[in-house]
Design a protein around this motif. Structure first.
Motif, short mmCIF file in Angstrom:
data_model
loop_
_atom_site.label_atom_id
_atom_site.label_comp_id
_atom_site.label_asym_id
_atom_site.label_seq_id
_atom_site.Cartn_x
_atom_site.Cartn_y
_atom_site.Cartn_z
N HIS A 432 3.10 -4.53 4.22
CA HIS A 432 2.52 -5.58 3.31
C HIS A 432 1.94 -4.41 1.93
N ALA A 433 2.25 -3.21 1.89
CA ALA A 433 1.45 -2.19 1.14
C ALA A 433 1.84 -2.61 -0.41
N HIS A 434 2.98 -3.47 -0.53
CA HIS A 434 3.28 -3.73 -1.87
C HIS A 434 2.81 -5.22 -2.18
N SER A 435 2.02 -5.83 -1.42
CA SER A 435 1.79 -7.33 -1.64
C SER A 435 0.66 -7.16 -2.84
N ILE A 436 0.63 -8.11 -3.36
CA ILE A 436 -0.45 -8.27 -4.51
C ILE A 436 -1.98 -8.62 -3.92
N SER A 437 -1.84 -9.05 -2.69
CA SER A 437 -3.20 -9.35 -2.12
C SER A 437 -3.46 -8.44 -1.12
N PHE A 438 -3.01 -7.16 -1.03
CA PHE A 438 -3.13 -6.11 -0.07
C PHE A 438 -4.55 -5.77 -0.17
N PRO A 439 -5.56 -5.32 -1.21
CA PRO A 439 -6.75 -5.20 -0.87
C PRO A 439 -7.51 -6.11 -0.05
N GLU A 440 -7.54 -7.29 -0.15
CA GLU A 440 -7.99 -8.19 0.56
C GLU A 440 -7.46 -8.35 2.23
N LEU A 441 -6.38 -7.97 1.99
CA LEU A 441 -5.49 -7.97 3.42
C LEU A 441 -6.25 -6.77 4.17
N ALA A 442 -6.23 -5.69 3.79
CA ALA A 442 -6.43 -4.56 4.59
C ALA A 442 -7.91 -4.18 4.90
N PHE A 443 -8.74 -5.03 4.21
CA PHE A 443 -10.24 -4.75 3.92
C PHE A 443 -10.80 -5.01 5.34
N PRO A 444 -10.62 -5.87 6.18
CA PRO A 444 -11.07 -6.37 7.50
C PRO A 444 -10.93 -5.39 8.44
N SER A 445 -9.74 -4.87 8.38
CA SER A 445 -9.30 -3.73 9.33
C SER A 445 -9.68 -2.34 8.98
N MET A 446 -9.95 -1.88 7.72
CA MET A 446 -10.84 -0.89 7.35
C MET A 446 -12.11 -0.89 7.66
N ALA A 447 -12.90 -1.95 7.70
CA ALA A 447 -14.14 -1.97 7.73
C ALA A 447 -14.59 -2.01 9.26
N ALA A 448 -13.77 -2.53 9.95
CA ALA A 448 -13.84 -2.33 11.61
C ALA A 448 -13.23 -1.13 12.05
N LEU A 449 -12.48 -0.35 11.54
CA LEU A 449 -12.18 0.93 11.90
C LEU A 449 -13.31 1.93 11.46
N THR A 450 -13.80 1.82 10.29
CA THR A 450 -14.87 2.70 9.93
C THR A 450 -16.04 2.61 11.03
N ALA A 451 -16.40 1.44 11.39
CA ALA A 451 -17.51 1.32 12.53
C ALA A 451 -17.09 1.94 13.91
N LEU A 452 -15.61 1.69 14.28
CA LEU A 452 -15.49 2.05 15.45
C LEU A 452 -15.19 3.60 15.80
N LYS A 453 -14.95 4.39 14.53
CA LYS A 453 -14.93 5.40 14.43
C LYS A 453 -15.87 6.32 14.75
N LYS A 454 -17.27 6.02 14.74
CA LYS A 454 -18.57 6.36 15.10
C LYS A 454 -18.89 6.29 16.42
N GLU A 455 -18.30 5.20 17.13
CA GLU A 455 -18.45 4.61 18.44
C GLU A 455 -17.74 5.74 19.53
N ILE A 456 -16.24 5.78 19.12
CA ILE A 456 -15.61 6.53 20.05
C ILE A 456 -15.95 7.94 20.08
N LYS A 457 -15.86 8.67 21.21
CA LYS A 457 -16.46 10.12 21.21
C LYS A 457 -15.09 10.91 21.26
N MET A 458 -14.28 11.00 20.26
CA MET A 458 -12.95 11.81 20.41
C MET A 458 -13.07 12.45 18.94
N VAL A 459 -13.23 13.83 18.89
CA VAL A 459 -13.38 14.54 17.64
C VAL A 459 -11.81 14.46 17.20
N ASP A 460 -10.78 15.02 17.85
CA ASP A 460 -9.49 15.17 17.16
C ASP A 460 -9.08 13.69 16.64
N TRP A 461 -9.18 12.69 17.43
CA TRP A 461 -8.70 11.49 16.86
C TRP A 461 -9.38 10.95 15.48
#
Length: 614
Positions: A432-461
Motif C-alpha cells: 500500500h506504499a502507493h496509496s494516497i492514505s499511506f501516511p495515516e495507514l503506516a503511522f500506528p505501526s511506526m509509532a508502536a515499532l519505535t516504542a518496542l525498539k527500546k524494550e527488546i534487548k537485541m542490538v543487531d535487530w
C-alpha cells in the motif's frame, strides 16, 4: 442404441477378469480391417511362438489385432500370473522380460498411428474431432478397448522409470479413444493419481499431463473428479512437511492451481466446499476448545489446504471467477491467528500472515495484519532478562508449526522470529506504499515499532528496525509531497485510483527498499536449505561411524537418560506455559506434541556420548 451399447461397455469394464480373456484367434468374429494376405505367408513359419521378427511384421503391416494381443501377453508376464500365462495362446505367449519391454515400447509407439490409419483419421483432425465419430470405429472398438485396458494395467505394473515415463507419455494421445468408455476414464484417472506422487520427477510430471489432458478432452463430469482427486492427493500426502518432501508438495500445489484453472465454474464449487470444511474445523475449535478440535486445525494438512486454496483464488481472482471467495479466505486466516495466541505458535502465525499478504498482493484488498505482527514483536518472550542460550541454529520457519520450550530461549530462534515478523510488516506496507492514505495507514505501526525498539534487548535487530522506520518515513514524506497538488476529494474514486496507479508506476522509496531485502532474504533461504541438507548428511555419517566403532550396549543408558531427563523437560514446559498466561484449559493443547518431550532424554544421552561423558 448408442446408450445401450455404452451401458453394456461399462458393465463389461467392471469385470477385472475380462481384461485377460484371450479370444480364439482363428475363430474370432473381429476381423482386421487391413488385408492380411501378404502377412499370412510371412507368419506361418513363426506360428508356434511370438518373436521380434513376427511382432515387427505386425507393426509394419498394421495388424492391430496381433499387436494388441501381444501387448496383453506382455502385460500378463509383468503381472507374473501363471494361470493367465497358461491361458494365453502359444502364438501370443511371451516368457522373456526383455522381449516384453520391446513389445510394450513398440505398441505404445505405434498403436495410435495404426488406429488412425484404420480410421483414416488425419493429424489435422486429431484436435477437432474425436475418433468415435469416424465410420470404422465400431469395427475396431473391441480391440481399442483391450488396448486401453491393458495400458492401464501396465501403468500399475511397470516400475522402471524410463519405461514408465514413456508409457505415460504414449497414453496422452490414447485419451481421446476413451470417449465411449467412462469406466476406463475413471480407472485411468485413479492410476495417474497414484503416479503423480511418484518418487521420480519425470514420472510425476507425465502423470499430471495425462490428468490435465483427460480433463481438457472430456470436461464434465471427469473434470470435477480430476480437481477433487488432485486436491485430496495433496492433503493426504502433506501430513508431514519438511525439506525432504517440500519439492513434492510444492509440485502438487502447482498442479492443483493449474488443474483448477481448466474450469473456473467447477473450481468455484470445489473451492467453496473445501473452504467451508476448513471453516467448520475452525468453528469447532473456537466453540469447544479441546485437544481433538485443536488437532483438527493445528496440523500441516489444514495449513497446506489453506495455502493451496489461497493460491488458486489469487491466480483466478477476477470478478467472474473466484473473487467472492476472497473474504471467506481472509476471515479463515484471521480466525486461526486468534485461535492460538501462545508464543509457541508464532511460526504458524507467520505462515498464515505470509498467505494473507499474498492474497492482498493479488487482489488489492486491504487485510489488517499489522496488529498480529506487532503482537508477535511485543511478546514478553523477547523482553525477558533470563540468560539466553547462544548455541543452536536458526529454525526453518517454513517447515515449522510450533516452537519447543528450549528452542524459544535460543537467540537464533528469537532473531529469526523478529526478523520474519519485521519482513512481513514491510511487505504489508509496501503493498500500500502507493496509496494516497499511506501516511495515516503506516503511522500506528511506526509509532508502536519505535516504542518496542527500546524494550527488546537485541542490538543487531535494532539496526533493522531503524532502517525500516527510516524508509517508511521517507515514503510517507514522498506521498505527502505528491498529494499536496491534488485538486480532487476522497469522493472522486476514479481520480484517486488514477493517481495511485501513476504513483505506483513512478515507483516509491519503500518499494525499492523492499526489493533489496526480498533479494537478500531469498538468498538466505537458499543458503539455509543447502546448509540444512549438508548438516543432516554429516550428522548421519557421524552417527553411523560412531555406531560402528562402539562396542558397548547403550540400551540401559538410554533408558536411564530418558527417565532422568523427561521429568525436568516437562516441568520446564509447564513453567513456561504459566509464564505465558496459559492456564489449565491450555494444558491439553500440548498433548499432541508430547513426543518431543519423551525423546528429550534420548537426545541428551546421545549428546553426552558424543562428548565423551558416560
Amino acid at each position: 442404441d448408442e446408450e445401450e451399447e455404452e451401458e453394456e461397455d461399462n458393465k463389461e469394464g467392471d469385470a477385472e477378469d475380462q481384461i485377460w480373456e484371450h479370444p480364439d484367434v482363428e475363430g474370432s468374429d473381429i476381423e482386421d480391417v487391413e488385408e492380411e494376405g501378404e502377412v499370412e505367408e510371412d507368419t506361418e513359419e513363426s506360428s508356434d511362438s511370438l518373436n521380434k521378427k513376427l511382432f515387427a511384421q505386425w507393426l509394419k503391416h498394421r495388424k492391430l489385432k496381433g499387436v494388441v494381443l501381444a501387448f496383453r501377453a506382455a502385460a500378463a508376464l509383468y503381472e507374473d500370473d501363471k494361470d493367465r500365462l497358461a491361458q494365453t495362446p502359444a502364438r501370443y505367449r511371451i516368457l522373456d522380460i526383455e522381449f516384453a519391454d520391446y513389445v510394450i515400447a513398440g505398441t505404445f509407439k505405434n498403436a495410435v498411428k495404426i488406429m488412425d490409419w484404420i480410421l483414416k483419421r488425419k493429424s489435422k483432425d486429431a484436435k477437432q474431432e474425436l475418433p468415435t465419430n469416424f465410420k470404422k470405429w465400431h469395427e475396431i472398438k473391441t480391440l481399442i478397448k483391450w488396448l486401453l485396458q491393458t495400458s492401464i494395467v501396465i501403468l500399475g505394473l511397470v516400475v522402471e522409470e524410463n519405461l514408465l515415463t514413456m508409457a505415460l507419455n504414449s497414453c496422452i494421445p490414447l485419451i481421446q479413444y476413451m470417449d465411449k468408455f467412462q469406466v476406463l476414464q475413471k480407472r485411468f484417472l485413479e492410476r495417474c493419481l497414484k503416479l503423480v506422487v511418484h518418487d521420480k520427477e519425470s514420472v510425476r510430471f507425465q502423470a499430471f499431463i495425462c490428468i490435465r489432458t483427460l480433463a481438457q478432452v472430456f470436461q464434465f463430469p471427469i473434470v470435477d473428479l480430476c480437481m477433487k482427486g488432485m486436491f485430496l492427493k495433496l492433503v493426504r500426502n502433506s501430513k508431514h512437511f519438511n525439506r525432504q518432501n517440500l519439492t513434492q508438495i510444492s509440485f502438487l500445489m502447482n498442479c492443483v492451481v493449474v488443474m483448477w484453472g481448466e474450469d473456473t465454474d467447477a473450481a468455484y464449487q470445489q473451492a467453496f466446499t473445501y473452504i467451508r470444511q476448513l471453516a467448520i474445523y475452525l468453528r469447532g475449535a473456537l466453540k469447544h476448545p479441546n485437544q481433538e478440535n485443536f488437532q483438527a486445525v493445528y496440523n500441516w494438512q489444514f495449513l497446506n489446504s489453506y495455502r493451496v486454496l489461497s493460491m488458486v483464488v489469487c491466480q483466478y481472482c477476477k470478478p467472474n471467477q473466484l473473487w467472492p471467495l476472497v473474504y471467506p479466505l481472509c476471515q479463515l486466516g484471521t480466525g486461526v491467528l486468534d485461535l492460538f495466541p501462545s508464543p509457541k505458535c508464532f511460526p504458524l502465525h507467520l505462515n498464515i500472515i505470509g498467505i494473507l499478504n499474498r492474497i492482498s498482493r493479488a487482489t488489492g484488498v486491504y487485510i489488517p495484519v499489522p496488529p498480529y505482527l506487532l503482537r508477535i514483536i511485543s511478546s514478553p518472550e523477547f523482553k525477558k532478562t533470563y540468560k539466553r542460550n547462544t548455541q543452536g541454529q536458526a529454525p526453518d520457519l517454513i517447515c515449522t508449526l510450533r516452537a519447543k520450550t528450549a528452542q524459544m530461549k535460543v537467540v537464533a530462534y528469537q532473531r529469526a522470529i523478529l526478523s520474519e515478523a519485521l519482513y512481513y510488516l514491510v511487505e504489508h506496507l509496501t503493498l500500500h506504499a502507493h496509496s494516497i492514505s499511506f501516511p495515516e495507514l503506516a503511522f500506528p505501526s511506526m509509532a508502536a515499532l519505535t516504542a518496542l525498539k527500546k524494550e527488546i534487548k537485541m542490538v543487531d535487530w535494532h539496526q533493522e528496525v531503524r532502517d525500516v522506520i527510516r524508509e517508511v518515513e521517507k515514503n510517507m514524506n514522498f506521498i505527502r509531497d505528491r498529494r499536496r497538488d491534488v485538486t480532487f476529494g476522497p469522493k472522486d474514486t476514479d481520480k484517486v485510483t488514477l493517481w495511485e496507479t501513476d504513483t505506483k508506476n513512478a515507483g516509491t522509496p519503500l518499494a525499492k527498499h523492499y526489493q533489496v531485502i526480498y533479494d537478500l532474504r531469498a538468498e538466505q533461504l537458499r543458503d539455509h536449505s543447502k546448509m540444512h541438507s549438508t548438516t543432516k548428511r554429516r550428522v548421519l555419517e557421524d552417527e553411523l561411524a560412531k555406531a560402528d566403532d562402539e562396542d558397548v550396549d547403550w540400551a540401559d543408558e538410554d533408558a536411564e537418560g530418558e527417565d532422568g531427563d523427561e521429568g525436568g523437560e516437562a516441568d520446564n514446559m509447564d513453567e513456561d506455559d504459566e509464564q505465558n498466561g496459559m492456564g489449565e484449559e491450555d494444558e491439553e493443547e500440548d498433548d499432541p506434541w508430547e513426543d518431543d518431550v519423551k525423546h528429550g532424554g534420548r537426545r541428551k544421552a546421545r549428546q553426552q556420548r558424543k562428548g565423551g561423558k558416560r
